[in-house]
Scaffold this active site. Structure first.
Site, PDB file in Angstrom:
ATOM      1  N   HIS A  90      36.881  37.990  48.800  1.00 21.69           N
ATOM      2  CA  HIS A  90      36.379  38.799  47.691  1.00 21.69           C
ATOM      3  C   HIS A  90      36.970  40.200  47.631  1.00 21.69           C
ATOM      4  O   HIS A  90      36.249  41.175  47.429  1.00 21.69           O
ATOM      5  CB  HIS A  90      34.850  38.903  47.775  1.00 21.69           C
ATOM      6  CG  HIS A  90      34.150  37.589  47.664  1.00 21.69           C
ATOM      7  ND1 HIS A  90      32.860  37.386  48.093  1.00 21.69           N
ATOM      8  CD2 HIS A  90      34.555  36.395  47.182  1.00 21.69           C
ATOM      9  CE1 HIS A  90      32.506  36.139  47.860  1.00 21.69           C
ATOM     10  NE2 HIS A  90      33.527  35.505  47.309  1.00 21.69           N
ATOM     11  N   VAL A 119      48.236  29.451  40.133  1.00 22.43           N
ATOM     12  CA  VAL A 119      48.174  28.296  39.239  1.00 22.43           C
ATOM     13  C   VAL A 119      47.391  28.753  38.016  1.00 22.43           C
ATOM     14  O   VAL A 119      46.645  29.735  38.091  1.00 22.43           O
ATOM     15  CB  VAL A 119      47.447  27.123  39.963  1.00 22.43           C
ATOM     16  CG1 VAL A 119      46.035  27.506  40.410  1.00 22.43           C
ATOM     17  CG2 VAL A 119      47.412  25.863  39.116  1.00 22.43           C
ATOM     18  N   HIS A 172      29.399  36.563  45.094  1.00 21.05           N
ATOM     19  CA  HIS A 172      30.748  36.016  44.967  1.00 21.05           C
ATOM     20  C   HIS A 172      31.293  36.548  43.644  1.00 21.05           C
ATOM     21  O   HIS A 172      30.529  36.802  42.717  1.00 21.05           O
ATOM     22  CB  HIS A 172      30.696  34.496  44.969  1.00 21.05           C
ATOM     23  CG  HIS A 172      30.153  33.929  46.248  1.00 21.05           C
ATOM     24  ND1 HIS A 172      30.963  33.380  47.206  1.00 21.05           N
ATOM     25  CD2 HIS A 172      28.895  33.862  46.721  1.00 21.05           C
ATOM     26  CE1 HIS A 172      30.213  32.992  48.223  1.00 21.05           C
ATOM     27  NE2 HIS A 172      28.958  33.264  47.955  1.00 21.05           N
TER      28      HIS A 172
HETATM   29  C1  LIG Z   1      39.597  30.529  48.775  1.00 22.96           C
HETATM   30  C2  LIG Z   1      38.712  31.298  47.848  1.00 22.96           C
HETATM   31  C3  LIG Z   1      37.366  30.965  47.742  1.00 22.96           C
HETATM   32  C4  LIG Z   1      36.536  31.686  46.896  1.00 22.96           C
HETATM   33  N1  LIG Z   1      35.264  31.250  46.690  1.00 22.96           N
HETATM   34  C5  LIG Z   1      34.541  31.777  45.675  1.00 22.96           C
HETATM   35  C6  LIG Z   1      33.312  31.193  45.277  1.00 22.96           C
HETATM   36  O1  LIG Z   1      32.879  30.173  45.820  1.00 22.96           O
HETATM   37  N2  LIG Z   1      32.644  31.782  44.260  1.00 22.96           N
HETATM   38  C7  LIG Z   1      33.104  32.899  43.637  1.00 22.96           C
HETATM   39  O2  LIG Z   1      32.439  33.412  42.735  1.00 22.96           O
HETATM   40  N3  LIG Z   1      34.259  33.469  44.003  1.00 22.96           N
HETATM   41  C8  LIG Z   1      34.995  32.906  44.973  1.00 22.96           C
HETATM   42  N4  LIG Z   1      36.210  33.435  45.283  1.00 22.96           N
HETATM   43  C9  LIG Z   1      36.625  34.667  44.619  1.00 22.96           C
HETATM   44  C10 LIG Z   1      37.052  34.453  43.179  1.00 22.96           C
HETATM   45  O3  LIG Z   1      37.651  33.190  43.011  1.00 22.96           O
HETATM   46  C11 LIG Z   1      38.048  35.559  42.805  1.00 22.96           C
HETATM   47  O4  LIG Z   1      37.494  36.809  43.123  1.00 22.96           O
HETATM   48  C12 LIG Z   1      38.349  35.560  41.307  1.00 22.96           C
HETATM   49  O5  LIG Z   1      38.666  34.259  40.869  1.00 22.96           O
HETATM   50  C13 LIG Z   1      39.486  36.512  41.032  1.00 22.96           C
HETATM   51  O6  LIG Z   1      39.833  36.439  39.676  1.00 22.96           O
HETATM   52  P1  LIG Z   1      41.067  37.260  39.122  1.00 22.96           P
HETATM   53  O7  LIG Z   1      41.235  36.885  37.710  1.00 22.96           O
HETATM   54  O8  LIG Z   1      40.878  38.669  39.498  1.00 22.96           O
HETATM   55  O9  LIG Z   1      42.302  36.777  39.999  1.00 22.96           O
HETATM   56  P2  LIG Z   1      42.957  35.289  40.101  1.00 22.96           P
HETATM   57  O10 LIG Z   1      42.027  34.257  39.573  1.00 22.96           O
HETATM   58  O11 LIG Z   1      43.416  35.149  41.495  1.00 22.96           O
HETATM   59  O12 LIG Z   1      44.155  35.378  39.101  1.00 22.96           O
HETATM   60  C14 LIG Z   1      45.313  36.139  39.282  1.00 22.96           C
HETATM   61  C15 LIG Z   1      46.438  35.344  38.663  1.00 22.96           C
HETATM   62  O13 LIG Z   1      47.573  36.176  38.509  1.00 22.96           O
HETATM   63  C16 LIG Z   1      48.711  35.450  38.890  1.00 22.96           C
HETATM   64  N5  LIG Z   1      49.749  36.414  39.275  1.00 22.96           N
HETATM   65  C17 LIG Z   1      49.731  37.274  40.322  1.00 22.96           C
HETATM   66  N6  LIG Z   1      50.864  37.994  40.349  1.00 22.96           N
HETATM   67  C18 LIG Z   1      51.607  37.593  39.286  1.00 22.96           C
HETATM   68  C19 LIG Z   1      52.875  37.967  38.775  1.00 22.96           C
HETATM   69  N7  LIG Z   1      53.620  38.882  39.374  1.00 22.96           N
HETATM   70  N8  LIG Z   1      53.320  37.346  37.663  1.00 22.96           N
HETATM   71  C20 LIG Z   1      52.577  36.402  37.047  1.00 22.96           C
HETATM   72  N9  LIG Z   1      51.368  36.003  37.495  1.00 22.96           N
HETATM   73  C21 LIG Z   1      50.891  36.597  38.598  1.00 22.96           C
HETATM   74  C22 LIG Z   1      48.223  34.588  40.038  1.00 22.96           C
HETATM   75  O14 LIG Z   1      49.083  33.496  40.287  1.00 22.96           O
HETATM   76  C23 LIG Z   1      46.854  34.169  39.539  1.00 22.96           C
HETATM   77  O15 LIG Z   1      46.885  33.001  38.764  1.00 22.96           O
HETATM   78  C24 LIG Z   1      37.064  32.764  46.143  1.00 22.96           C
HETATM   79  C25 LIG Z   1      38.399  33.095  46.239  1.00 22.96           C
HETATM   80  C26 LIG Z   1      39.238  32.365  47.077  1.00 22.96           C
HETATM   81  C27 LIG Z   1      40.685  32.723  47.143  1.00 22.96           C
END
Ligand SMILES: Cc1cc2nc3c(=O)[nH]c(=O)nc-3n(C[C@H](O)[C@H](O)[C@H](O)COP(=O)(O)OP(=O)(O)OC[C@H]3O[C@@H](n4cnc5c(N)ncnc54)[C@H](O)[C@@H]3O)c2cc1C
Ligand SMILES: *[C@@H]1O[C@H](CO)[C@@H](O)[C@H](O)[C@H]1NC(C)=O
Ligand SMILES: *[C@@H]1O[C@H](CO)[C@@H](O)[C@H](O)[C@H]1NC(C)=O
Ligand SMILES: *[C@@H]1O[C@H](CO)[C@@H](O)[C@H](O)[C@H]1NC(C)=O
Ligand SMILES: *[C@@H]1O[C@H](CO)[C@@H](O)[C@H](O)[C@H]1NC(C)=O
Ligand SMILES: *[C@@H]1O[C@H](CO)[C@@H](O)[C@H](O)[C@H]1NC(C)=O
Ligand SMILES: *[C@@H]1O[C@H](CO)[C@@H](O)[C@H](O)[C@H]1NC(C)=O
Ligand SMILES: *[C@@H]1O[C@H](CO)[C@@H](O)[C@H](O)[C@H]1NC(C)=O
Ligand SMILES: *[C@@H]1O[C@H](CO)[C@@H](O)[C@H](O)[C@H]1NC(C)=O
Ligand SMILES: *[C@@H]1O[C@H](CO)[C@@H](O)[C@H](O)[C@H]1NC(C)=O
Ligand SMILES: *[C@@H]1O[C@H](CO)[C@@H](O)[C@H](O)[C@H]1NC(C)=O
Ligand SMILES: *[C@@H]1O[C@H](CO)[C@@H](O)[C@H](O)[C@H]1NC(C)=O
Ligand SMILES: *[C@@H]1O[C@H](CO)[C@@H](O)[C@H](O)[C@H]1NC(C)=O
Length: 666
Positions: free
Chosen positions: A544, A116, A587
């Site tokens: 994580h 999302v 986190h």
């Molecule tokens: C259930 C849960 C609880 C957590 N709790 C915490 C917390 O309390 N505190 C904290 O600090 N961290 C927490 N985390 C960890 C933290 O949220 C994540 O480590 C961090 O948000 C990751 O950021 P990101 O930008 O790397 O990935 P994401 O925010 O996951 O973003 C990746 C995005 O890429 C998109 N994507 C993937 N593949 C494709 C594709 N092929 N084409 C187009 N789009 C694509 C995905 O849909 C997503 O929107 C939690 C994670 C989860 C899942």
């Protein structure tokens, strides 16, 4: 009653155009070409996008596989619904599973991830903690003298994390009841992500710090300023003006003015990056291919400057591999043409493995209020309550004077538990370098190696304590086994492969005055063997995963250099949780905002005139030890006075049993 947020410049491909709230003109279709295309509109992607779009002379597009989330607005916005009405059950979750984990009862472990706008920051638990200075220094030390390494010093990275943040102190009554301590100077106060505390709390939250102090884990003096050890009530991503979740969309997208240069396309699943391969050693990305109809048709958008991969620790390595960039064997087995061999893609996967013990109790918990339908159940302040009491426990607090001998036994395990030789010498060398620096500069330092979390929101009204390993010596990988980019990658975190992922018993109290019967795992589990067995069957992800596009020298299995550029590619960077080469004691949101803010600064600096040279990747890791921090040096000398009696007991796999300090004293 909450009103729905309206979308701004979000375009939902294949769906009706979302109504526009303010300044921005909706665009009914995207352009043919952009300067920057960001893959993934998650936590990092929207951060990078919002910042790059501040340069009006650049055009920027974000492609996000998930929707805009507006049909789940109240569930995203309401902090407590992260427990009681979780988005895990919705299409906003990718719902991944690991492959069977042979050291964890062959379980396929569930890995939720946000799908999302806002990504995982839209569906997560809102804890906003911070890595320690020791974590970041170890990361930078792994870079050696690579060009650009200075940007990943603690001071520089700390500034990037603070840039994202706007801190608001708790009210006096919440601060007193929950026993919260803070130092505003260690927080950002100008950034778009709101960092504050819930507007409702419980006496037992206030007992947390005192309970831990009784066993030698004191209140953290400076948890947000780099001293990541001790107990504290953490900040959360809550907007205190209306008690809603603050995440990358509300912080970095919704408030933007329309500058006419920025588009965000939801429901656009990227299938691959398209390269000009005329220089085989330095491929240039020319377009990004995506589908809005589950692969029936694909579209491409051209790029004139760069692709930034922000698809997260699973998505980013998978997209590289589907695009022909990655380990040779993996791509050939999957039937993908190898365009650029890069053995580290998907490797060095590290996750925080965690497990929770629960107790029946004599107090009213947040879970009791929700599940027993008490009057506060619909109170807006109650619905802002999420768990926030944490502690980072360092090796000295666990092992006392045995830290050095434990360090030696970890170092001795490194060769034996190195990755499979088929993955290549670079990946093995990287594993050894990461474990070596973890043992020498994190294990043997004040930095926390276990995180404890106080859970007051469990089902059944139980109180839980979660323990999560922050620096695993078991590393896994992400790979693909199909040539269809819509197929999920294979996730193998390799949990508990290295038995050094262990620790020993603890005991103590005042929180225990409120705990009655241990409900999980219960009285049947008491011997070391029983704990190990229980852990193999019960532990899970703390959500994580990191390091799958690790910033490391090429000869350590690196994927990106210190400027975030993928080796072998002229104009593709990665900016998300997959970049830090080492698992961090925190986190991952604060560090992910830090990576994204840093990425935007580096890219804008480059295009606005700051020279940059791509690293050859040939620099060596400086593991000379000369950069050891003062804190690390002092590690040898400190042992909490009242920990000595708890240092008996065999070393366990079950580092989880550290939480028994409460249960065993009943
Ligand atoms: C259930 C849960 C609880 C957590 N709790 C915490 C917390 O309390 N505190 C904290 O600090 N961290 C927490 N985390 C960890 C933290 O949220 C994540 O480590 C961090 O948000 C990751 O950021 P990101 O930008 O790397 O990935 P994401 O925010 O996951 O973003 C990746 C995005 O890429 C998109 N994507 C993937 N593949 C494709 C594709 N092929 N084409 C187009 N789009 C694509 C995905 O849909 C997503 O929107 C939690 C994670 C989860 C899942
Ligand atoms: C993208 O660029 C290529 C040439 O590099 C051109 O043939 C193609 O038409 C462009 N695509 C779009 C959608 O503009
Ligand atoms: C683009 O805009 C930024 C400021 O927004 C400016 O610093 C930079 O010089 C501009 N670059 C060019 C090539 O005009
Ligand atoms: C990154 O480091 C370079 C020098 O190597 C410096 O010029 C630049 O300002 C740094 N960027 C950030 C965002 O700190
Ligand atoms: C920061 O939070 C304060 C409330 O503590 C608020 O008044 C201010 O507008 C916020 N600033 C930003 C940039 O969000
Ligand atoms: C470890 O943690 C304890 C408790 O939080 C703290 O008192 C101590 O200073 C930390 N550092 C070392 C080296 O023990
Ligand atoms: C909460 O407040 C922020 C700004 O302070 C605003 O952007 C957001 O729309 C509000 N959310 C709701 C659900 O009212
Ligand atoms: C997408 O297509 C695959 C088959 O290629 C199918 O299994 C899956 O259910 C489809 N998903 C959606 C959301 O339609
Ligand atoms: C938990 O405690 C309550 C009273 O506080 C009691 O009614 C209930 O039976 C207990 N449950 C268990 C499983 O012990
Ligand atoms: C190493 O990987 C190869 C190929 O995947 C596999 O056949 C072999 O069993 C693995 N070896 C070990 C020790 O896991
Ligand atoms: C919970 O523990 C605290 C601190 O030990 C004690 O003062 C309080 O009476 C206990 N509350 C209940 C309901 O057991
Ligand atoms: C790759 O190509 C880009 C421009 O196309 C150039 O700036 C860069 O220096 C090249 N990198 C290498 C390692 O040759
Ligand atoms: C481990 O790190 C130490 C210093 O931190 C260094 O002296 C040693 O060479 C490293 N060993 C390996 C195998 O990397």
């Amino acid at each position: 009653m909450r009103c729905s947020l309206s979308a701004s410049q979000i375009i939902s491909a294949g769906l009706a155009i979302v109504p526009v709230a303010h300044a921005l003109s909706p665009r009914t279709e995207i352009s043919d070409s952009y300067d920057f295309v960001i893959i993934g509109g998650g936590q990092a992607g929207l951060t990078v996008g919002g910042r790059l779009a501040e340069d009006t002379n650049h055009t920027v597009l974000v492609l996000e596989a998930g929707g805009n989330g507006d049909e789940y607005r109240e569930r995203i916005d309401t902090p407590a619904y992260s427990y009681y009405d979780s988005l895990w059950t919705t299409p906003l979750n990718w719902k991944y599973y690991t492959v069977p984990q042979s050291n964890a009862d062959d379980r396929e472990i569930y890995w939720p991830r946000g799908k999302v706008l806002g990504g995982s920051s839209a569906i997560n638990g809102l804890y906003l903690t911070r890595p320690g200075e020791g974590d970041i220094t170890a990361w930078k030390d792994l870079l050696g003298d690579m060009d650009g390494a200075e940007n990943w010093s603690w001071d520089s990275f700390y500034a990037a994390m603070k840039k994202s943040e706007n801190f608001t102190a708790p009210s006096d009554s919440i601060a007193e009841e929950a026993d919260i301590h803070w130092d505003t100077s260690t927080h950002g106060t100008q950034g778009p992500i709101q960092a504050s505390y819930p507007g409702y709390t419980f006496p037992q939250v206030g007992y947390w710090s005192e309970s831990l102090e009784n066993i030698g884990i004191s209140i953290s003096a400076d948890m947000y300023g780099g001293d990541n050890w001790g107990a504290e009530v953490s900040t959360s991503c809550i907007n205190p003006s209306n008690w809603t979740r603050s995440y990358s969309r509300t912080g970095y997208l919704d408030p933007l003015p329309d500058r006419g240069n920025y588009d965000v396309l939801a429901n656009a699943y990227v299938t691959r990056i398209v390269f000009d391969t005329s220089n085989a050693d330095n491929l240039t990305a020319t377009a990004v291919e995506y589908t809005t109809d589950n692969g029936t048709t694909t579209s491409t958008v051209n790029i004139t400057k760069e692709v930034i991969l922000s698809a997260g620790s699973i998505g980013s390595p998978a997209i590289l591999m589907y695009s022909g960039v990655g380990p040779k064997d993996v791509l050939s087995d999957a039937g993908i043409d190898l365009l650029s061999e890069l053995p580290g893609v998907g490797q060095h996967l590290q996750d925080h493995f965690s497990a929770t013990l629960t107790w029946n109790n004599s107090v009213t918990t947040s879970g009791d209020i929700y599940y027993e339908d008490e009057t506060d159940k619909d109170n807006e302040l109650y619905l802002s309550y999420i768990d926030d009491a944490v502690a980072y426990v360092n090796a000295t607090a666990i092992y006392g004077s045995d830290v050095s001998s434990m360090e030696s036994s970890i170092l001795a395990s490194i060769d034996q538990y190195a990755p499979n030789s088929t993955y290549g010498d670079e990946v093995i060398a990287g594993y050894k370098a990461i474990c070596n620096i973890t043992a020498k500069k994190i294990f043997n330092s004040p930095t926390g190696i276990i995180e404890l979390l106080f859970m007051n929101s469990d089902a059944n009204g139980d109180i839980g304590i979660t323990a999560a390993l922050q620096h695993p010596y078991s590393h896994g990988r992400i790979y693909i086994n199909s040539s269809n980019p819509l197929d999920y990658p294979v996730i193998d975190p390799n949990y508990l492969y290295n038995p050094a992922d262990g620790t020993q018993h603890w005991r103590s109290n005042p929180l225990s005055n409120n705990l009655t019967v241990e409900t999980a795992p219960g009285s049947d589990v008491s011997t070391d063997d029983e704990w190990v067995t229980w852990l193999r069957g019960a532990a899970s992800t703390e959500f994580h995963p990191s390091s799958t596009c690790a910033m490391l020298p090429l000869e350590l299995g690196g994927v990106v250099d210190a400027n975030l550029l993928v080796y072998g590619l002229a104009n593709v960077r990665v900016a998300d949780a997959s970049v830090p080469p080492i698992s961090l004691s925190t986190h991952l949101m604060s560090s992910t905002y830090g990576v994204a803010e840093m990425a935007a600064s580096i890219i804008r600096g480059f295009y606005n005139g700051v020279p940059l040279t791509q690293s050859s990747g040939s620099s060596t890791s400086s593991s000379s030890g000369s950069t050891a921090t003062a804190a690390a040096k002092s590690a040898q000398t400190v042992a909490p006075s009242n920990s000595a009696s708890s240092n008996q007991g065999a070393l366990l796999y079950s580092w989880i049993s550290i939480v028994l300090f409460i249960g065993l004293s009943l």
